[in-house]
Scaffold this active site. Sequence first.
Site, PDB file in Angstrom:
ATOM      1  N   CYS A   1      -8.814  -3.061   5.356  1.00 47.67           N
ATOM      2  CA  CYS A   1      -8.711  -2.077   4.374  1.00 47.67           C
ATOM      3  C   CYS A   1      -9.111  -2.781   2.985  1.00 47.67           C
ATOM      4  CB  CYS A   1      -7.233  -1.686   4.127  1.00 47.67           C
ATOM      5  SG  CYS A   1      -6.842  -0.537   5.395  1.00 47.67           S
ATOM      6  N   ARG A   2      -8.100  -3.336   2.158  1.00 41.89           N
ATOM      7  CA  ARG A   2      -8.460  -3.944   0.966  1.00 41.89           C
ATOM      8  C   ARG A   2      -9.615  -5.003   0.803  1.00 41.89           C
ATOM      9  NH1 ARG A   2      -2.694  -5.645  -0.761  1.00 41.89           N
ATOM     10  NH2 ARG A   2      -2.666  -6.074   1.553  1.00 41.89           N
ATOM     11  N   SER A   3      -9.359  -6.142   1.641  1.00 42.92           N
ATOM     12  CA  SER A   3     -10.306  -7.180   1.546  1.00 42.92           C
ATOM     13  C   SER A   3     -11.763  -6.734   1.929  1.00 42.92           C
ATOM     14  CB  SER A   3      -9.890  -8.525   2.422  1.00 42.92           C
ATOM     15  OG  SER A   3      -9.669  -8.138   3.768  1.00 42.92           O
TER      16      SER A   3
ATOM     17  N   CYS B   1      -6.722 -10.142   2.433  1.00 44.50           N
ATOM     18  CA  CYS B   1      -5.573  -9.379   2.500  1.00 44.50           C
ATOM     19  C   CYS B   1      -4.683  -9.613   3.573  1.00 44.50           C
ATOM     20  CB  CYS B   1      -6.022  -7.647   2.199  1.00 44.50           C
ATOM     21  SG  CYS B   1      -6.935  -7.193   3.549  1.00 44.50           S
TER      22      CYS B   1
ATOM     23  N   ASP C   1      -1.997  -1.859  -0.752  1.00 45.86           N
ATOM     24  CA  ASP C   1      -2.406  -1.887   0.475  1.00 45.86           C
ATOM     25  C   ASP C   1      -2.297  -0.011   0.859  1.00 45.86           C
ATOM     26  OD1 ASP C   1      -2.735  -1.757   3.261  1.00 45.86           O
ATOM     27  OD2 ASP C   1      -1.438  -3.389   3.811  1.00 45.86           O
TER      28      ASP C   1
ATOM     29  N   ASN D   1      -7.219  -7.565   6.871  1.00 44.07           N
ATOM     30  CA  ASN D   1      -8.757  -7.538   6.829  1.00 44.07           C
ATOM     31  C   ASN D   1      -9.421  -6.319   7.332  1.00 44.07           C
ATOM     32  OD1 ASN D   1     -11.299  -9.472   7.976  1.00 44.07           O
ATOM     33  ND2 ASN D   1     -11.279  -8.821   5.996  1.00 44.07           N
TER      34      ASN D   1
END
Length: 177
Positions: free
Chosen positions: A24-26, A19, A141, A22
């Site tokens: 939150c999402r990933s 993401c 995000d 690095n």
Amino acid sequence: MTTATSAPNGDKISVLFVCLGNICRSTMAEAVFRSIVKDPSSPYYDLIGTVDSCGTGDYHTGDQPDPRTLATLREHNITNYRHEARQLRNSDFKQFDYIFAMDSSNHSEIQRRLKKVGDDKPKVMLFGEFSGTGRKEVIEDPYYIGGALYEKSYEQSQRFSNNFLATVFPDIPKPKK
């Protein structure tokens, strides 16, 4: 998509989630994916090698995942996840078989960097290509929005992970829910 039980060199498949920052999402995707493939009771246990995540930007290098990411993971009984944010490296293109972007902006950035490196090893894809809905989805995000978007990121990560694994390992029965 070609199915495989190992990487082209015979090793276990390696997967990288990417993401922007690095945290939150990933990291959510990495933790969820790990919870599936590193669980001894999972039919996918011991079929995947390296699992990691990173960001295209260096905004949070060295930071732990966002507390809201960790809280969402804890709500789903993923309590042993540890990670230190890092930026995408050229060596990632040689190390990983699959590189999954969380959105189209990060996907474009990964593709741009891949062209500079000139490596053809990894399959760079939008993780949402495994949505199971017949259309590509992005993982939005949640950093500035918060709340329910962290839960949605978790749900998507779970669904995309299971669909990816079922695609790559079609002969393995899907786990019961």
